[in-house]
Design a protein around this motif. Sequence first.
Motif, PDB file in Angstrom:
ATOM      1  N   SER A  34       0.920  -1.318   0.102  1.00 30.14           N
ATOM      2  CA  SER A  34      -0.130   0.028  -0.006  1.00 30.14           C
ATOM      3  C   SER A  34       0.924   1.191  -0.046  1.00 30.14           C
ATOM      4  O   SER A  34       0.504   2.138  -0.745  1.00 30.14           O
ATOM      5  CB  SER A  34      -1.043  -0.060   1.193  1.00 30.14           C
ATOM      6  N   ASP A  35       1.824   1.281   0.838  1.00 25.66           N
ATOM      7  CA  ASP A  35       2.735   2.427   1.043  1.00 25.66           C
ATOM      8  C   ASP A  35       3.626   2.805  -0.205  1.00 25.66           C
ATOM      9  O   ASP A  35       3.880   3.806  -0.799  1.00 25.66           O
ATOM     10  CB  ASP A  35       3.414   2.424   2.030  1.00 25.66           C
ATOM     11  N   SER A  36       3.940   1.525  -1.236  1.00 22.01           N
ATOM     12  CA  SER A  36       4.713   1.606  -2.303  1.00 22.01           C
ATOM     13  C   SER A  36       4.073   2.432  -3.441  1.00 22.01           C
ATOM     14  O   SER A  36       4.677   3.101  -4.162  1.00 22.01           O
ATOM     15  CB  SER A  36       5.152   0.265  -2.857  1.00 22.01           C
ATOM     16  N   PHE A  37       2.567   1.857  -3.518  1.00 22.96           N
ATOM     17  CA  PHE A  37       1.951   2.889  -4.661  1.00 22.96           C
ATOM     18  C   PHE A  37       1.995   4.432  -4.199  1.00 22.96           C
ATOM     19  O   PHE A  37       1.908   5.164  -5.255  1.00 22.96           O
ATOM     20  CB  PHE A  37       0.637   2.237  -4.669  1.00 22.96           C
ATOM     21  N   ILE A  38       1.625   4.699  -3.026  1.00 21.20           N
ATOM     22  CA  ILE A  38       1.599   6.158  -2.652  1.00 21.20           C
ATOM     23  C   ILE A  38       2.982   6.897  -2.851  1.00 21.20           C
ATOM     24  O   ILE A  38       3.050   7.957  -3.459  1.00 21.20           O
ATOM     25  CB  ILE A  38       1.312   6.203  -1.161  1.00 21.20           C
ATOM     26  N   TYR A  39       4.231   6.063  -2.356  1.00 24.17           N
ATOM     27  CA  TYR A  39       5.510   6.935  -2.522  1.00 24.17           C
ATOM     28  C   TYR A  39       5.848   6.881  -3.864  1.00 24.17           C
ATOM     29  O   TYR A  39       6.407   7.992  -4.385  1.00 24.17           O
ATOM     30  CB  TYR A  39       6.449   5.862  -1.655  1.00 24.17           C
ATOM     31  N   ALA A  40       5.679   5.971  -4.826  1.00 23.78           N
ATOM     32  CA  ALA A  40       5.892   5.928  -6.177  1.00 23.78           C
ATOM     33  C   ALA A  40       5.131   6.966  -6.947  1.00 23.78           C
ATOM     34  O   ALA A  40       5.613   7.949  -7.678  1.00 23.78           O
ATOM     35  CB  ALA A  40       5.413   4.395  -7.022  1.00 23.78           C
ATOM     36  N   ARG A  41       3.636   7.227  -6.613  1.00 22.94           N
ATOM     37  CA  ARG A  41       3.053   8.277  -7.149  1.00 22.94           C
ATOM     38  C   ARG A  41       3.416   9.600  -6.738  1.00 22.94           C
ATOM     39  O   ARG A  41       3.268  10.684  -7.280  1.00 22.94           O
ATOM     40  CB  ARG A  41       1.410   8.113  -6.897  1.00 22.94           C
ATOM     41  N   LEU A  42       3.912   9.757  -5.296  1.00 18.57           N
ATOM     42  CA  LEU A  42       4.297  10.993  -4.950  1.00 18.57           C
ATOM     43  C   LEU A  42       5.536  11.431  -5.537  1.00 18.57           C
ATOM     44  O   LEU A  42       6.000  12.532  -5.644  1.00 18.57           O
ATOM     45  CB  LEU A  42       4.752  10.905  -3.429  1.00 18.57           C
ATOM     46  N   GLY A  43       6.665  10.256  -6.040  1.00 23.15           N
ATOM     47  CA  GLY A  43       7.959  10.680  -6.705  1.00 23.15           C
ATOM     48  C   GLY A  43       7.430  11.311  -8.032  1.00 23.15           C
ATOM     49  O   GLY A  43       7.964  12.292  -8.440  1.00 23.15           O
ATOM     50  N   PHE A  44       6.306  10.728  -8.636  1.00 21.21           N
ATOM     51  CA  PHE A  44       5.973  11.190  -9.729  1.00 21.21           C
ATOM     52  C   PHE A  44       5.472  12.529  -9.872  1.00 21.21           C
ATOM     53  O   PHE A  44       5.789  13.329 -10.580  1.00 21.21           O
ATOM     54  CB  PHE A  44       4.916  10.051 -10.562  1.00 21.21           C
ATOM     55  N   LEU A  45       4.572  12.880  -8.765  1.00 19.83           N
ATOM     56  CA  LEU A  45       3.961  14.157  -8.575  1.00 19.83           C
ATOM     57  C   LEU A  45       4.977  15.019  -8.301  1.00 19.83           C
ATOM     58  O   LEU A  45       4.902  16.242  -8.805  1.00 19.83           O
ATOM     59  CB  LEU A  45       3.071  14.022  -7.207  1.00 19.83           C
ATOM     60  N   GLY A  46       6.025  14.732  -7.480  1.00 19.38           N
ATOM     61  CA  GLY A  46       7.220  15.773  -7.255  1.00 19.38           C
ATOM     62  C   GLY A  46       7.920  16.292  -8.589  1.00 19.38           C
ATOM     63  O   GLY A  46       8.081  17.305  -8.755  1.00 19.38           O
ATOM     64  N   LEU A  47       8.181  14.946  -9.508  1.00 18.30           N
ATOM     65  CA  LEU A  47       8.526  15.414 -10.565  1.00 18.30           C
ATOM     66  C   LEU A  47       7.736  16.343 -11.463  1.00 18.30           C
ATOM     67  O   LEU A  47       8.320  17.304 -12.092  1.00 18.30           O
ATOM     68  CB  LEU A  47       8.960  14.261 -11.340  1.00 18.30           C
ATOM     69  N   VAL A  48       6.494  16.117 -11.564  1.00 15.27           N
ATOM     70  CA  VAL A  48       5.843  16.887 -12.346  1.00 15.27           C
ATOM     71  C   VAL A  48       5.442  18.379 -11.881  1.00 15.27           C
ATOM     72  O   VAL A  48       5.510  19.293 -12.630  1.00 15.27           O
ATOM     73  CB  VAL A  48       4.320  16.296 -12.617  1.00 15.27           C
ATOM     74  N   ILE A  49       5.553  18.348 -10.599  1.00 15.87           N
ATOM     75  CA  ILE A  49       5.402  19.700  -9.827  1.00 15.87           C
ATOM     76  C   ILE A  49       6.815  20.646 -10.100  1.00 15.87           C
ATOM     77  O   ILE A  49       6.585  21.703 -10.480  1.00 15.87           O
ATOM     78  CB  ILE A  49       5.326  19.562  -8.424  1.00 15.87           C
ATOM     79  N   VAL A  50       7.922  19.836 -10.181  1.00 16.01           N
ATOM     80  CA  VAL A  50       9.173  20.439 -10.494  1.00 16.01           C
ATOM     81  C   VAL A  50       9.166  21.143 -12.051  1.00 16.01           C
ATOM     82  O   VAL A  50       9.460  22.123 -12.105  1.00 16.01           O
ATOM     83  CB  VAL A  50      10.219  19.614 -10.254  1.00 16.01           C
ATOM     84  N   ILE A  51       8.538  20.169 -12.848  1.00 18.51           N
ATOM     85  CA  ILE A  51       8.703  20.466 -14.429  1.00 18.51           C
ATOM     86  C   ILE A  51       7.465  21.913 -14.455  1.00 18.51           C
ATOM     87  O   ILE A  51       7.921  22.680 -15.067  1.00 18.51           O
ATOM     88  CB  ILE A  51       8.192  19.345 -15.314  1.00 18.51           C
TER      89      ILE A  51
END
Length: 283
Positions: A241-258
């Motif tokens: 359950s945490d892996s899906f959250i952390y993976a998408r948070l990483g994706f979200l962080g990259l998109v926010i930076v861009i």
Amino acid sequence: MIARRSLLMFAGLFVLFTIIGLFLGAANISLLLVQSFAYALIALGLNIQWGYGGLFNFGIMGMLMLGGAAVTFISYPVNAQFWGSEGPLMLGKALMAFLAGFLLVWAARHADRIGIKGRWKTFVTIIAWIVAYIVYRSQIDPAAAYIETAGGGWVGGLGLHPVLGWLFGGVLAAGVAYVVGKICLGLRTDYLAIATIGISEIIRALLKNMDWLTRGTLTVSPISWPTPIPQDLQAQGVSISDSFIYARLGFLGLVIVILAVAFFLVQRAYGGPWGRMMRAIRD
């Protein structure tokens, strides 16, 4: 007043996302946030066209489709069946035919340099277009048919990092947009909208029907993530359950930076000579 209204709208969206997250779970809310910031990038492009310049341009949708096709071509796994067939050789011949046709049309367009002018120049240009089209189709049609039957169905990708696909998509869209801008230079209001919606439809039709290159309307999954996927995190001991959250948070962080970088560059450009030019077009 306008700033306060905008803040209230964003606050309302934040509350709505929070309520949705309470019912659907953190994994789903992170997915919604990634999609929202991706659409925010599209909104920046629309704001440049309509907000800064006052130009109603449908061409941005065609550029969006080109970006998606570019990511597919760059980041989709390599199709070994295609590269092990005669498809690459046949595509190489089609590319050479395209370049030859381009040079032929370019020479016809500059035929006045050797004394061919007026109606004769127009006649020579039309003949050059016809010959270039016939030569190109004589090579690309057999190549496309072969790839769809014996070459693995389509070209596939290069298996590179998705961020490279994003960069390539931006460069490709910029190149096509430059050509479109040269064609539509001077058009405004309804004329620009009609011309650019036609160009978007041409791009859509090409990407949809060139199954051998873009996969058309079929699925292109899987495309690797630009950040660690849940399976990678699970291998490191993170719960499912945490892996899906952390993976998408990483994706979200990259998109926010861009998005932040794009917003910063647009703001800087708006305050410079380019911004003054866009405001002059709108005024």
